[in-house]
Structures are given as C-alpha cells and as structure tokens.
Design a protein around this motif. Sequence first.
Motif, PDB file in Angstrom:
ATOM      1  N   MET A  17     -44.044 -26.957  -4.556  1.00 32.70           N
ATOM      2  CA  MET A  17     -42.593 -26.882  -4.434  1.00 32.70           C
ATOM      3  C   MET A  17     -42.228 -25.739  -3.488  1.00 32.70           C
ATOM      4  SD  MET A  17     -39.682 -26.374  -7.448  1.00 32.70           S
ATOM      5  CE  MET A  17     -40.337 -27.707  -8.446  1.00 32.70           C
ATOM      6  N   SER A  18     -41.332 -25.979  -2.544  1.00 26.04           N
ATOM      7  CA  SER A  18     -40.916 -24.955  -1.601  1.00 26.04           C
ATOM      8  C   SER A  18     -40.131 -23.857  -2.313  1.00 26.04           C
ATOM      9  CB  SER A  18     -40.059 -25.560  -0.490  1.00 26.04           C
ATOM     10  OG  SER A  18     -38.803 -25.973  -1.002  1.00 26.04           O
ATOM     11  N   THR A  19     -40.032 -22.694  -1.650  1.00 23.62           N
ATOM     12  CA  THR A  19     -39.268 -21.594  -2.229  1.00 23.62           C
ATOM     13  C   THR A  19     -37.835 -22.010  -2.496  1.00 23.62           C
ATOM     14  OG1 THR A  19     -40.642 -19.922  -1.161  1.00 23.62           O
ATOM     15  CG2 THR A  19     -38.429 -19.253  -1.817  1.00 23.62           C
ATOM     16  N   SER A  20     -37.230 -22.705  -1.536  1.00 21.78           N
ATOM     17  CA  SER A  20     -35.837 -23.128  -1.699  1.00 21.78           C
ATOM     18  C   SER A  20     -35.686 -24.092  -2.875  1.00 21.78           C
ATOM     19  CB  SER A  20     -35.336 -23.796  -0.405  1.00 21.78           C
ATOM     20  OG  SER A  20     -34.026 -24.295  -0.573  1.00 21.78           O
ATOM     21  N   ALA A  21     -36.577 -25.078  -2.953  1.00 22.54           N
ATOM     22  CA  ALA A  21     -36.492 -26.052  -4.046  1.00 22.54           C
ATOM     23  C   ALA A  21     -36.729 -25.385  -5.387  1.00 22.54           C
ATOM     24  CB  ALA A  21     -37.500 -27.180  -3.815  1.00 22.54           C
ATOM     25  N   HIS A  22     -37.680 -24.443  -5.419  1.00 24.81           N
ATOM     26  CA  HIS A  22     -37.982 -23.762  -6.678  1.00 24.81           C
ATOM     27  C   HIS A  22     -36.793 -22.938  -7.156  1.00 24.81           C
ATOM     28  CE1 HIS A  22     -40.772 -22.104  -9.691  1.00 24.81           C
ATOM     29  NE2 HIS A  22     -40.028 -21.021  -9.589  1.00 24.81           N
ATOM     30  N   ILE A  23     -36.158 -22.216  -6.250  1.00 25.27           N
ATOM     31  CA  ILE A  23     -35.060 -21.350  -6.663  1.00 25.27           C
ATOM     32  C   ILE A  23     -33.846 -22.179  -7.063  1.00 25.27           C
ATOM     33  CG2 ILE A  23     -33.691 -20.849  -4.579  1.00 25.27           C
ATOM     34  CD1 ILE A  23     -35.306 -18.248  -6.914  1.00 25.27           C
ATOM     35  N   GLN A  24     -33.652 -23.330  -6.429  1.00 22.91           N
ATOM     36  CA  GLN A  24     -32.564 -24.211  -6.835  1.00 22.91           C
ATOM     37  C   GLN A  24     -32.830 -24.797  -8.217  1.00 22.91           C
ATOM     38  OE1 GLN A  24     -29.647 -24.620  -5.277  1.00 22.91           O
ATOM     39  NE2 GLN A  24     -30.324 -23.164  -3.709  1.00 22.91           N
ATOM     40  N   ASP A  25     -34.095 -25.089  -8.503  1.00 24.98           N
ATOM     41  CA  ASP A  25     -34.443 -25.625  -9.814  1.00 24.98           C
ATOM     42  C   ASP A  25     -34.284 -24.554 -10.887  1.00 24.98           C
ATOM     43  OD1 ASP A  25     -35.541 -27.968 -11.304  1.00 24.98           O
ATOM     44  OD2 ASP A  25     -37.128 -26.543 -11.787  1.00 24.98           O
TER      45      ASP A  25
END
Length: 426
Positions: free
Chosen positions: A1-9
Amino acid sequence: MSTSAHIQDLGAFVVASPSSFHAVAEAGRRLAAAGFSELAEQDAWKRGAGSFYVIRDGALIAWTVPKAAGPTTGFHILGAHTDSPSFKLKPKPTTGKYGWLQAGVEVYGGPLLNSWLDRELALAGRLTLHDGTEHLVATGPLLRFPQLAIHLDRAVNDGLALDKQRHMNPVWGLGDPGDADLLGLLAAGAGVDPFDVGGFDVVVADTQEPRVFGAHDEFLASGRLDNLSSVHAGLTAIIAASSGSPADGPIAVLAAFDHEEVGSGSRSGASGPFLEDMLLRISLGLGSGAEDRLRALASSFCVSADAGHAVHPNYAERHDPVNLPVLNRGPLLKINANQRYTTDAPGAAYWASLCRSSGVPYQEFVSNNVMPCGSTIGPLTATRLGIRTVDVGTPLLSMHSARELCGVEDPGHLTVATTAFFRGDQ
C-alpha cells in the motif's frame, strides 16, 4: 500500500472510530471482510489453524494460527489500545442554566483541556438496554466548550486556567433543562426507546476529519492518533499476515485493549485477564498441556505499540538533549531506566534486526531526566504474562490534544515492521 493510500485508510479508520466501541466494531468489520471468524467467549472452541477474533466491550483480540502450529508454538503479540483522552457523560447528563442546555461530563484520562475549546464535538459510545442488548450511537456535531471572550478576561493570554468542574460543561442547545433530554436524543439516534436504556458509556469526540497538510503534504492532523494509529497498524498487519505467513511461523495476535488512558484496570484493559484468557484458549485448541503453554509463552514476544513524543521545536528543553526523534524518520523505540517502558537490550536488538530486515527506519526515545515519563500497556503485559516485551510507537506532536499531529510516513513504517513481526521475519 502506498504512503498516500495508507494514510487515507488510517484517516478513514479514525473517522469510523469515535469511541473504543466503534473502533472494535470497525476492526471487526474489516477482519470479517478479510476472512476472520468472530468467536463468542461463552461458546466452546475447538479450533486449530485459521484466523479469528473476539470482542470484549471496547477491546478486541484477533489472531492467526498457521497450519503447522502445535502445542508449544509461540505467540507474536502486538498490544495497543482503543481509547483516547476525552470526556465521558455523567449519569444525569442533561444540565444547563441561563437559557443554555449543557451536558454533564467527567474528564476521561488526561486531555489537553484547552485543545477542546471552540470545537464542534460529537457524542459516541454504547447504550445498554434493560434486556442486555447493546446499541452503538454516534451523533453529528452537537456540543461545544465555548471559550470566554478576551474582553471578559484580559489576562487570558498570560495563562489560561480551566476548572474541570466549572468550565468544562459543553453547550448543546437552548432551553430549559427540565424540558430537554440528552439521553433521549441519543436513544432516538440509536433507534431505541429511552425508557429501555439501562446504562450507557458515551464519550465526547472531535468531529473534524483528518487532514494531510504541510509544504510537501508531510503531516497528518487528526484526533485519536493516540492510539488508533497503533491499532490501525496492527489491524492492517494481521490482515496482511493472515494470507502470507509461513506454515511454521508464530501465532500472530493483535490485542487492542480499552481503558489504557485511565490505568488499564478493567475486564477489557491490559491489567485484566483478557489476553491471558485468549492465549490459554488458543493453546488449548492446539492440544497444549500446562508445560506446553509455559514453553509457548517462553518463546513468545510482545510489541507494545503506543504513540510517543517527537521533539517539539518550541520546547526542545523538555526533551533529552541527544535523543531527539523527528516526524517521518520511523517509529520510536521507547526506553526508560525505571521500566515505565519495557524495552531491554535483547528486545532492542530484536526490534533493530526486525526493522533492518524489513527496510524500516526507527528512532530511539528516552525522556529528559527532569521530566516524568508516561507508561504503556507494555509493563502490564510483561508483568502479567512474563513475555519479553518491547515498547514502540508512532512519534507525535500535540499528544492528548483533541487534534494530534504525526508524519504521513511513520504509520506505514510501523505497519510494515508489524507485518514482518507477525510473520516471524527477522
């Protein structure tokens, strides 16, 4: 999971978790979607390999038993907590005066009181009916702790003093408290008759959604990062590990306790028997005897994951002058000579090896000698079970604020290291 996707999750998980009860419900929903089976404590278990979870009030324990697990297979446990500093509704919550409707609340844990002022706040938690059934409830923006105008306190900027009883009574409407019913409003939101409500555990929660910001979008501002950032890391990691762990690996366990912010002394807190009960039942399901269980515990390891302090640029003198953790440089390895954290030399070496093999940076944290050091569930777990434990966590600024601050990379780093830990990598 990308950093952006992880932080959004992570942000989505926080939004879905305004109370500890909502946090475990959301965790359970995600686990079920990933193929975990929910078990009831009152049922008989005859389980071997597989992935399962149990919810006890505002706490959750999930685990994955690999195919080759036997009576002496050890546990790799990540311990975290679901609660955050806040305010809790008192038994007679509808109060008010001078035409205002107010809520009677009790301070829960150690919130930074001033950070809760002038915010639109919600109520969230559970209602328990006389028949024993429970209903989750969460309002939209409903309350506010209004601050006194500077015109009426010219010295406020020289030092704000808030009395927990007199000043921390949020407003939620206008009218006569004799004609209003805050509990009735909550019951209506849950779709139940207020006369059927026998008890409630309801807290105040900030309604502002998490937000990424900064010159290069390097920061995340959010409520309840302490300690939903660790719960989310453990949840994401155990779901990943459930489908990719070796057959002869350890039994991966996520233990998300309640009531850490008030001392952990409850049936769902880390001082209670919840984890010990679950480990015993898992071992029994693998045919363990008394000696087998002790051997399994002797080969087990616990990572106590709780948010920690990054160096504050405006208050650097409050930190150790040499160990100065910074956001986005990796999770903290938390060390304290007086065992407020459980990290010892073997634990530190294990964590260093784990991070190195998984490509995760980490930083050491130790308190300034003149500053008191907080504690975690780590010492409680180590004392109760005798399992070697290490304390780690995501570095924050504004800890215990209604809106805390972390770097966008650190939660992902903690998740990667935890996934490797669950799989038994080193």
